[in-house]
Design a protein around this motif. Structure first.
Motif, PDB file in Angstrom:
ATOM      1  N   SER A 338      -3.566 -25.775   3.341  1.00  0.00           N
ATOM      2  CA  SER A 338      -2.590 -25.093   4.189  1.00  0.00           C
ATOM      3  C   SER A 338      -3.036 -25.113   5.647  1.00  0.00           C
ATOM      4  N   MET A 339      -4.344 -24.964   5.870  1.00  0.00           N
ATOM      5  CA  MET A 339      -4.882 -24.990   7.224  1.00  0.00           C
ATOM      6  C   MET A 339      -4.747 -26.375   7.852  1.00  0.00           C
ATOM      7  N   GLU A 340      -5.120 -27.413   7.101  1.00  0.00           N
ATOM      8  CA  GLU A 340      -5.108 -28.778   7.642  1.00  0.00           C
ATOM      9  C   GLU A 340      -3.691 -29.301   7.853  1.00  0.00           C
ATOM     10  N   LYS A 341      -2.791 -29.006   6.906  1.00  0.00           N
ATOM     11  CA  LYS A 341      -1.421 -29.507   7.008  1.00  0.00           C
ATOM     12  C   LYS A 341      -0.518 -28.614   7.853  1.00  0.00           C
ATOM     13  N   ASN A 342      -0.986 -27.388   8.132  1.00  0.00           N
ATOM     14  CA  ASN A 342      -0.238 -26.439   8.964  1.00  0.00           C
ATOM     15  C   ASN A 342       1.124 -26.109   8.372  1.00  0.00           C
ATOM     16  N   ILE A 343       1.172 -26.028   7.029  1.00  0.00           N
ATOM     17  CA  ILE A 343       2.413 -25.682   6.333  1.00  0.00           C
ATOM     18  C   ILE A 343       2.088 -24.716   5.201  1.00  0.00           C
ATOM     19  N   PRO A 344       3.050 -23.884   4.789  1.00  0.00           N
ATOM     20  CA  PRO A 344       2.803 -22.991   3.656  1.00  0.00           C
ATOM     21  C   PRO A 344       2.532 -23.788   2.390  1.00  0.00           C
ATOM     22  N   GLU A 346       2.357 -24.443  -1.829  1.00  0.00           N
ATOM     23  CA  GLU A 346       3.224 -24.175  -2.965  1.00  0.00           C
ATOM     24  C   GLU A 346       2.666 -22.984  -3.760  1.00  0.00           C
ATOM     25  N   LEU A 347       3.528 -22.370  -4.551  1.00  0.00           N
ATOM     26  CA  LEU A 347       3.073 -21.288  -5.425  1.00  0.00           C
ATOM     27  C   LEU A 347       2.250 -21.882  -6.566  1.00  0.00           C
ATOM     28  N   ILE A 348       1.023 -21.419  -6.721  1.00  0.00           N
ATOM     29  CA  ILE A 348       0.112 -21.951  -7.735  1.00  0.00           C
ATOM     30  C   ILE A 348      -0.380 -20.805  -8.609  1.00  0.00           C
ATOM     31  N   ASP A 349      -0.303 -20.984  -9.915  1.00  0.00           N
ATOM     32  CA  ASP A 349      -0.773 -19.960 -10.851  1.00  0.00           C
ATOM     33  C   ASP A 349      -2.237 -20.204 -11.200  1.00  0.00           C
ATOM     34  N   ILE A 350      -3.053 -19.150 -11.108  1.00  0.00           N
ATOM     35  CA  ILE A 350      -4.478 -19.247 -11.428  1.00  0.00           C
ATOM     36  C   ILE A 350      -4.881 -18.070 -12.314  1.00  0.00           C
ATOM     37  N   ASP A 351      -6.023 -18.214 -12.990  1.00  0.00           N
ATOM     38  CA  ASP A 351      -6.568 -17.153 -13.835  1.00  0.00           C
ATOM     39  C   ASP A 351      -7.860 -16.640 -13.216  1.00  0.00           C
ATOM     40  N   GLU A 355     -12.357  -7.048 -14.779  1.00  0.00           N
ATOM     41  CA  GLU A 355     -12.578  -5.900 -15.650  1.00  0.00           C
ATOM     42  C   GLU A 355     -12.549  -6.290 -17.126  1.00  0.00           C
ATOM     43  N   GLY A 356     -13.198  -7.420 -17.456  1.00  0.00           N
ATOM     44  CA  GLY A 356     -13.357  -7.835 -18.841  1.00  0.00           C
ATOM     45  C   GLY A 356     -12.165  -8.525 -19.462  1.00  0.00           C
ATOM     46  N   SER A 357     -11.108  -8.787 -18.682  1.00  0.00           N
ATOM     47  CA  SER A 357      -9.935  -9.467 -19.239  1.00  0.00           C
ATOM     48  C   SER A 357      -9.498 -10.589 -18.298  1.00  0.00           C
ATOM     49  N   ASN A 358      -8.734 -11.523 -18.859  1.00  0.00           N
ATOM     50  CA  ASN A 358      -8.254 -12.670 -18.090  1.00  0.00           C
ATOM     51  C   ASN A 358      -6.900 -12.323 -17.466  1.00  0.00           C
ATOM     52  N   ASN A 359      -6.876 -12.173 -16.144  1.00  0.00           N
ATOM     53  CA  ASN A 359      -5.645 -11.824 -15.443  1.00  0.00           C
ATOM     54  C   ASN A 359      -5.040 -13.057 -14.790  1.00  0.00           C
ATOM     55  N   HIS A 360      -3.714 -13.076 -14.719  1.00  0.00           N
ATOM     56  CA  HIS A 360      -2.979 -14.199 -14.132  1.00  0.00           C
ATOM     57  C   HIS A 360      -2.470 -13.802 -12.748  1.00  0.00           C
ATOM     58  N   PHE A 361      -2.663 -14.721 -11.783  1.00  0.00           N
ATOM     59  CA  PHE A 361      -2.215 -14.473 -10.413  1.00  0.00           C
ATOM     60  C   PHE A 361      -1.428 -15.678  -9.912  1.00  0.00           C
ATOM     61  N   ARG A 362      -0.443 -15.395  -9.064  1.00  0.00           N
ATOM     62  CA  ARG A 362       0.320 -16.451  -8.378  1.00  0.00           C
ATOM     63  C   ARG A 362      -0.147 -16.491  -6.940  1.00  0.00           C
ATOM     64  N   MET A 363      -0.740 -17.604  -6.548  1.00  0.00           N
ATOM     65  CA  MET A 363      -1.388 -17.732  -5.235  1.00  0.00           C
ATOM     66  C   MET A 363      -0.451 -18.411  -4.238  1.00  0.00           C
ATOM     67  N   TYR A 364      -0.469 -17.887  -3.002  1.00  0.00           N
ATOM     68  CA  TYR A 364       0.364 -18.446  -1.931  1.00  0.00           C
ATOM     69  C   TYR A 364      -0.396 -18.324  -0.619  1.00  0.00           C
ATOM     70  N   SER A 365      -0.548 -19.430   0.094  1.00  0.00           N
ATOM     71  CA  SER A 365      -1.233 -19.439   1.385  1.00  0.00           C
ATOM     72  C   SER A 365      -0.257 -19.840   2.484  1.00  0.00           C
TER      73      SER A 365
END
Length: 621
Positions: A338-344, A346-351, A355-365
């Motif tokens: 995002s820094m190099e291309k100077n554009i937002p 894409e929405l990326i899902d990561i785990d 607190e001892g469990s696997n949480n899912h997050f949607r990442m956006y820069s």
């Protein structure tokens, strides 16, 4: 009174000097530009004239190849179907072949091209004689003998003829490349001349500028030095430029502005501090984790949610590199891109383990830009979608279960209608037969939907297995092309395949990649005109370690309102060529398969004519 007269003279003198200077510069630039345009135009026309003759020969070779392939198809149809009549198709394409051969014969421009032309007509005459012999053998000795004759005699002649046509095409393509290089050399010479002319013009402009600077702009140097001191925040410095021109008036106004700045500075510092604290409080109150990094990828802010998620302390994290505090390469790569291309991003899902469990997050820069549009940092937001993922998994399991339960009754319904339609359990009247056909058609459509739902559910849940190994993409595309030849001809659509035979191998499941290409081809045929003007292109090429495959058509394209959701489930774009059919899951399945291969698939919105779908895969190392 004398002061006013002197000011008018100075003003008039400055205006005239500037006017003379800009007029002379404009004249020099105009002359140089006009000469450059004429030179480039002459070069462009020369290149067009050089390339035209070779292009005509290439076009003739390609059309002869198409004609001879259709003649070969007519022979095969005749051999394997005794009731077929190949003569009309064979003769029609014979005329087409001879028409393009005549054009190629009249357009000989390269050494040895006449020998290739001679070989082509020699092989073709032999091919025609062998065809007549094949007809005779088919009639007198039967299909088995004619097939033996075809594979032993006609097929080698056909291959030799195809080889010579490729030689004709290659010799002209190589000639075009040679001429292109020559044209490039001519262009280089023209560029040198243009550069010399431009350089000479620039020297003249520079000399004029130096002269003008010495005569007009010299008093500004003193003003600039004083402004530099003031720009450091020293508002106590005053300008003391003496004279009776515009610069003196400017210095007086500047001194007045300094007095006002000193007054505003004392008022605004407190207000700025209050606004800064307010903005920081807003950021820290955001419930989702937020990370702010500068252009060097150093952390400059972590809200409380981010500190808790990554077990970090903001005080000890500020001004340290991202990876020094947060050991997540995937998040860092997203921020870096995002820094190099100077554009937002894409929405990326990561785990993330939390607190001892696997949480899912949607990442956006999203890059932070200053007033000039330059990127000065990146804001990264991690939205917790753990509950949404759980709901989506439950929904997928439910759909999978329901779809699986539908299979057995659907199979019974379809089998039952087949039995009744075949009059196995008794005669039926016309109305009953029509109703049963409608039931069977709807059952088949529902069966397709159920199968697609089950496939999509397996893919999304990770239950489907992939036979991953190095595969030849050229063979996969050719196989898909072959499957749709008859369907395309039925709808008067032409399919072009542009793939290099030496394209690198890809690490993939060949059957799944072929399913993706088949879905894209099926959609293209559905939305391409069926009036004889329809064209579909399949292309494959490599770039920067990736293989790109595109399928495009010249249909009406994807309406704007469907573009953002074209890969969603159950989305069907209305077709003007066919009735509504399918499940609306094809592109969703394609997307899941490509993502499982660590690739990307998208609709090329820059394509203005028709629709163009592209997917990328990693090249096998």
């Amino acid at each position: 009174m004398s002061f006013k007269i002197s000011t008018r003279k100075m003003t008039k003198s400055l205006k005239l000097k500037l006017l003379y200077t800009f007029t002379l510069i404009s004249l020099l630039v105009s002359v140089n530009t006009i000469w450059t345009i004429f030179s480039l135009n002459d070069l462009s026309q020369s290149i067009d004239n050089i390339m035209q003759f070779n292009y005509n020969s290439i076009e003739a070779a390609q059309n002869m190849s198409i004609a001879i392939e259709r003649q070969d198809s007519a022979q095969l149809a005749y051999m394997f179907n005794a009731d077929s009549e190949p003569n009309e198709i064979f003769i029609e394409n014979q005329q087409e072949f001879l028409k393009w051969f005549s054009r190629a014969e009249d357009n000989i421009t390269e050494p040895n091209e006449d020998k290739i032309i001679s070989e082509i007509i020699s092989h073709y005459k032999l091919y025609l004689n062998q065809y007549n012999t094949l007809i005779s053998i088919q009639v007198t000795e039967g299909s088995s003998a004619s097939r033996g004759f075809y594979y032993s005699e006609i097929l080698p002649t056909f291959e030799n003829l195809k080889l010579e046509l490729r030689n004709l095409q290659n010799i002209n393509q190589n000639a075009m490349l040679d001429k292109k290089n020559k044209a490039h050399n001519n262009g280089t010479q023209a560029s040198i001349l243009i550069f010399a002319s431009s350089f000479f013009t620039l020297i003249l402009i520079a000399l004029i500028g130096i002269y003008t600077t010495g005569r007009i702009v010299k008093p500004l140097h003193s003003l600039i030095e004083n402004v530099k001191i003031i720009s450091t925040g020293d508002y106590s410095k005053k300008l003391s430029i003496k004279g009776n021109d515009e610069i003196t008036e400017l210095s007086k106004e500047f001194n007045t502005m300094l007095e006002k700045l000193r007054h505003f500075e004392s008022m605004n510092i407190r207000r700025i501090m209050e606004e800064s604290k307010k903005s920081e409080a807003i950021v820290k109150s955001i419930e989702d984790p937020m990370i702010v990094t500068d252009k060097e990828n150093n952390i400059i802010l972590l809200n409380e949610a981010a500190q808790k998620l990554f077990s970090s302390d903001e005080v000890n994290s500020i001004n340290k590199h991202f990876l020094e505090i947060i050991k997540r390469d995937d998040i860092f790569e997203n921020i870096k891109n995002s820094m190099e291309k100077n554009i937002p991003s894409e929405l990326i899902d990561i785990d993330i383990e939390f607190e001892g469990s696997n949480n899912h997050f949607r990442m956006y820069s999203n890059p932070i830009k200053n007033q000039t549009g330059n990127n000065i940092g990146v804001i990264t937001l991690l939205q917790d979608i753990t509950k949404l993922k759980e709901v989506d998994n439950l929904k997928s399991e439910f759909v999978s279960t329901v779809s699986h339960e539908f299979r057995t009754p659907l199979t019974s319904i379809i089998m039952g209608t087949d039995i009744m339609l075949n009059h196995v359990i008794g005669e039926i009247n016309d109305d009953q037969e029509e109703m049963l056909k409608a039931i069977k058609e709807d059952g088949e459509r529902l069966k397709i939907l159920v199968n697609d739902l089950l496939d999509l559910s397996k893919i999304q849940s990770g239950k489907i297995t992939y036979d991953m190994k190095p595969n030849n993409l050229y063979d996969i595309i050719k196989s898909s092309h072959h499957q749709f030849i008859k369907t395309a001809e039925m709808h008067s659509i032409k399919i072009n395949t542009i793939v290099d035979e030496d394209i690198p191998k890809i690490y993939s499941d060949a059957s799944k990649i072929q399913l993706v290409i088949n879905n894209l081809l099926s959609n293209a045929i559905k939305y391409t005109p069926h009036d004889g003007s329809g064209i579909i292109n399949i292309k494959a090429y490599t770039s920067k370690g990736n293989v790109y495959v595109s399928v495009d058509d010249n249909g009406p394209g994807i309406p704007y309102e469907y573009r953002s959701k074209i890969f969603d489930k159950f989305i069907q774009v209305p077709s003007v060529t066919q009735k509504r059919e399918g499940s609306g899951l094809g592109l969703a399945i394609c997307k899941e398969i490509i993502l499982a291969h660590n690739g990307q698939i998208w609709l090329d919105e820059a394509n203005k004519n028709g629709s163009k779908f592209i997917f990328s895969l990693k090249v096998e190392d």
